[in-house]
Write a protein that holds these residues in place. Sequence first.
Motif, PDB file in Angstrom:
ATOM      1  N   LEU A 197     -88.651  55.586  75.794  1.00  0.00           N
ATOM      2  CA  LEU A 197     -89.250  54.330  75.327  1.00  0.00           C
ATOM      3  C   LEU A 197     -88.174  53.416  74.737  1.00  0.00           C
ATOM      4  O   LEU A 197     -88.179  52.198  74.957  1.00  0.00           O
ATOM      5  CB  LEU A 197     -90.342  54.600  74.289  1.00  0.00           C
ATOM      6  CG  LEU A 197     -91.589  55.333  74.800  1.00  0.00           C
ATOM      7  CD1 LEU A 197     -92.570  55.581  73.666  1.00  0.00           C
ATOM      8  CD2 LEU A 197     -92.260  54.563  75.928  1.00  0.00           C
ATOM      9  N   ALA A 198     -87.229  54.009  74.009  1.00  0.00           N
ATOM     10  CA  ALA A 198     -86.164  53.206  73.404  1.00  0.00           C
ATOM     11  C   ALA A 198     -85.340  52.496  74.483  1.00  0.00           C
ATOM     12  O   ALA A 198     -85.042  51.302  74.379  1.00  0.00           O
ATOM     13  CB  ALA A 198     -85.256  54.088  72.553  1.00  0.00           C
ATOM     14  N   ARG A 199     -84.995  53.230  75.552  1.00  0.00           N
ATOM     15  CA  ARG A 199     -84.188  52.616  76.622  1.00  0.00           C
ATOM     16  C   ARG A 199     -84.958  51.509  77.323  1.00  0.00           C
ATOM     17  O   ARG A 199     -84.432  50.431  77.578  1.00  0.00           O
ATOM     18  CB  ARG A 199     -83.798  53.655  77.685  1.00  0.00           C
ATOM     19  CG  ARG A 199     -83.062  54.828  77.151  1.00  0.00           C
ATOM     20  CD  ARG A 199     -81.608  54.504  76.892  1.00  0.00           C
ATOM     21  NE  ARG A 199     -81.015  55.660  76.228  1.00  0.00           N
ATOM     22  CZ  ARG A 199     -79.821  55.698  75.685  1.00  0.00           C
ATOM     23  NH1 ARG A 199     -79.064  54.624  75.711  1.00  0.00           N
ATOM     24  NH2 ARG A 199     -79.385  56.789  75.122  1.00  0.00           N
TER      25      ARG A 199
ATOM     26  N   GLN B 278     -87.471  49.752  76.312  1.00  0.00           N
ATOM     27  CA  GLN B 278     -87.678  48.618  75.433  1.00  0.00           C
ATOM     28  C   GLN B 278     -86.403  47.766  75.342  1.00  0.00           C
ATOM     29  O   GLN B 278     -86.450  46.543  75.468  1.00  0.00           O
ATOM     30  CB  GLN B 278     -88.031  49.162  74.052  1.00  0.00           C
ATOM     31  CG  GLN B 278     -88.498  48.151  73.066  1.00  0.00           C
ATOM     32  CD  GLN B 278     -88.882  48.841  71.763  1.00  0.00           C
ATOM     33  OE1 GLN B 278     -88.118  49.658  71.234  1.00  0.00           O
ATOM     34  NE2 GLN B 278     -90.058  48.532  71.260  1.00  0.00           N
TER      35      GLN B 278
ATOM     36  N   ARG C 208     -85.916  43.894  76.803  1.00  0.00           N
ATOM     37  CA  ARG C 208     -85.466  42.785  75.956  1.00  0.00           C
ATOM     38  C   ARG C 208     -84.222  42.140  76.517  1.00  0.00           C
ATOM     39  O   ARG C 208     -84.122  40.918  76.606  1.00  0.00           O
ATOM     40  CB  ARG C 208     -85.150  43.308  74.555  1.00  0.00           C
ATOM     41  CG  ARG C 208     -86.389  43.496  73.730  1.00  0.00           C
ATOM     42  CD  ARG C 208     -86.029  43.830  72.300  1.00  0.00           C
ATOM     43  NE  ARG C 208     -87.216  44.317  71.613  1.00  0.00           N
ATOM     44  CZ  ARG C 208     -87.218  45.246  70.677  1.00  0.00           C
ATOM     45  NH1 ARG C 208     -86.094  45.801  70.297  1.00  0.00           N
ATOM     46  NH2 ARG C 208     -88.336  45.622  70.120  1.00  0.00           N
TER      47      ARG C 208
ATOM     48  N   LEU D 271     -95.101  49.917  71.639  1.00  0.00           N
ATOM     49  CA  LEU D 271     -94.295  49.340  72.709  1.00  0.00           C
ATOM     50  C   LEU D 271     -94.780  47.969  73.174  1.00  0.00           C
ATOM     51  O   LEU D 271     -93.981  47.090  73.497  1.00  0.00           O
ATOM     52  CB  LEU D 271     -94.327  50.314  73.900  1.00  0.00           C
ATOM     53  CG  LEU D 271     -93.451  49.994  75.109  1.00  0.00           C
ATOM     54  CD1 LEU D 271     -91.981  50.153  74.729  1.00  0.00           C
ATOM     55  CD2 LEU D 271     -93.787  50.901  76.287  1.00  0.00           C
ATOM     56  N   ALA D 272     -96.111  47.773  73.238  1.00  0.00           N
ATOM     57  CA  ALA D 272     -96.643  46.621  73.969  1.00  0.00           C
ATOM     58  C   ALA D 272     -96.811  45.382  73.089  1.00  0.00           C
ATOM     59  O   ALA D 272     -96.896  45.472  71.871  1.00  0.00           O
ATOM     60  CB  ALA D 272     -97.988  46.991  74.598  1.00  0.00           C
TER      61      ALA D 272
END
Lengths: 330, 348
Positions: free
Chosen positions: A195-197, A199, A203, A222-223
């Motif tokens: 999720l970190a990657r 996200q 961006r 996340l959303a």
Amino acid sequence: MSNPVLRVENLQTWFHGKKGISKAVDGVSFEVGRGEILGLVGESGSGKSITGFSILRLLDAPGRVEGGRILFQGQDLLALKEEEMRAIRGRRIAMIFQDPMMTLNPVLRIETQMVETILVHEKVSRQVAWERCRDALGMVGIPSPEERLKAYPHQFSGGMRQRVAIAMALLHRPELIIADEPTTALDVTIQSQILARVQGLAREFGMSLVWITHDLGVVAGLANRVAVMYSGRIVESGPVDALLDNPAHPYTQGLLGSIPANIPRGEPLRPIRGMTPPPLLRPSGCAFRTRCDFATDACLAEPEPTARALAGGLARDWRCFHPRHDRSAA
Amino acid sequence: MNSPANSAAPLVSAEGVSLRFTRPLDLAEKLARRIGVKVDNPVVHAVDGVDLEIRPGEVVGLVGESGCGKSTIGRVLAGILPASDGVVSWKGKALADLAPAEARAARLAAQMIFQDPMSSLNPRKRVIDIIGEAPVYHGIIQRREKEAYVSALMERVGLDPSFLQRYPHQFSGGQRQRIGIARALAVKPRFLVCDESVAALDVSIQAQILNLFMELRRELDLTYLFISHDLGVVRHISDRVVIMYLGRVVESAPAADLFDRPNHPYTAALLREVPRLDARHRNFTPIEGEIPSPINPPSGCHFHPRCPHAFARCSAERPALREIAPNHLSACHLNDRGQPLPAGLHAG
Ligand SMILES: Nc1ncnc2c1ncn2[C@@H]1O[C@H](COP(=O)(O)OP(=O)(O)OP(=O)(O)O)[C@@H](O)[C@H]1O
Ligand SMILES: Nc1ncnc2c1ncn2[C@@H]1O[C@H](COP(=O)(O)OP(=O)(O)OP(=O)(O)O)[C@@H](O)[C@H]1O
Ligand code: SF4
Ligand code: SF4
Ligand SMILES: [Mg+2]
Ligand SMILES: [Mg+2]
């Protein structure tokens, strides 16, 4: 929303079977803006995956898109020839599946499949393609990517395989990614890494994302916006905070009441009674009425989406004759 | 939730329990052996020196990532798998020392409920036999009482008793899980090991089953080992929570303590990273690194290659699981350093 990247209008995807027509997706509409992450949530069988497959035109028979429009950057994907669609699929819109082996070929080295993916769409040298693949693996957090490029998929753990699949989805910097539960099978710490990657990359490159999941916790983190599906329809959508803090639709309320985090420890949860009917047995009118505590005779007709503008140009909408969010006493 | 007295003698306990599996050789290894290379079968340290006590009436939640040994220790405590080392006791007596009749009673008193009810229910049997066979066989009821007994159990777990003669495939996933629960209850157990029993269900159905577990506990005075990777579920129903990492228990505490004041760096990372409804628009900041293989686990503290606080001693010496506050156990060398824990460790 002005100039959404994706705009789905009244999508109908049906399966023609011996027992009748299963309307798996029955009038779904939503939009995704540039750089926006839309969480598409709902329980098993609600039509999330079929919606995703319909957008990319990856449906297998007997499934067929029967109606509606899918506008990607203003262009109706349903009107394109298959070869035009091929130029978009993978390059401008990518899909990530729950099972990374839907993307990866088990008998080819990672290097071979990734380099080929680039060469199919772009006129660059093999060396340049290889360097891009190496960088893509690095970007999703795979250590020593030069060496790992030589490996076969089975030589990776499940979490690492999913990262490779994500790296492949990112190779062409797509404008839109449709992710179908890509972290559901993974452990918490590995899910968090992915999720970190994702996200960070969304961006950095302004990518838009449709993130399909049944996990409202993932959506919360996340959303930007959420759309809730029930039995082939979106029953409610809106900005994450408005929807989670103040759900309008009884189904959304029921989902939130089923989650332990919302109820004091040890106290009974407040589940929705009964279970989701398959599309063939969907009740007429509001599909939720057989499980809804607020149903009246009005609900025998089909509720149309009702929209309300929120502060800051945002909007939310729901499909219900008796929405709950105004009754803050409840 | 009222927690049973901590002084009560344990119903089930494990002391220094280890379980090793020998993995079969793969093709390359077999070929190598055939041409005369010495190849040992790889040994998986599924459970590595675990101490665990479960008191009567207690709900113990067992959490940890895939492959850390949760199912294996669950099977050992249910008496299904014999331990390679260590002692498993039932009401204070080592299983190995029980007389045959006592051993049989202990085996019946501990039942397991699995994740996938479909694969644990015989597809060719009717529900009446799936639920009713064992109690007849073990003389808990007479054959002629079977139908009434099974009907009552079905009603108790929320199934329509008129479905007595149906087969498992005629039920939904949630209903099949109810059949699995009724089957376990049929032999009047004291202790249930629930192994990811709600993991495969949709949240609304999951909530129905969790409510059922909580009701049954109150009515039948049951004791649970509740294995799950879902921290939200575990927090909701457990009195005490045990965290495992790579075959070992790293922390164990009353549920409120564990969630409010995690001590072990792995627990803290897990709690920080679990997706939560109230954690909106997050910046995900994961601990890096993969979960290592139990075939070749890291030396010393198994968590040291991923631990942000690791120091020299961590790779050299296994930290002992010891009490750091009343009823709060943790296995981390930081607790010996006599200085405050690093900032952020208490952030729930
Ligand atoms: N090949 C098929 N033939 C007939 N019906 C189908 C087929 N594939 C899917 N469906 C129907 O479409 C509906 C929606 O399925 P879909 O896979 O989109 O659900 P989902 O929301 O992705 O669920 P899950 O969370 O389980 O992945 C299902 O109820 C199913 O009955
Ligand atoms: N019968 C077996 N033979 C060989 N290895 C086994 C066997 N059963 C389990 N293992 C191994 O032992 C380790 C622990 O497995 P276990 O099933 O107890 O983990 P778990 O914590 O329950 O994982 P999960 O969350 O995936 O269910 C794993 O590495 C697994 O591969
Ligand atoms: S329309 Fe009626 S039945 Fe449907 S969710 Fe609203 S109140 Fe319930
Ligand atoms: S013992 Fe060392 S490596 Fe292990 S958790 Fe504690 S500080 Fe980290
Ligand atoms: Mg799906
Ligand atoms: Mg398991």
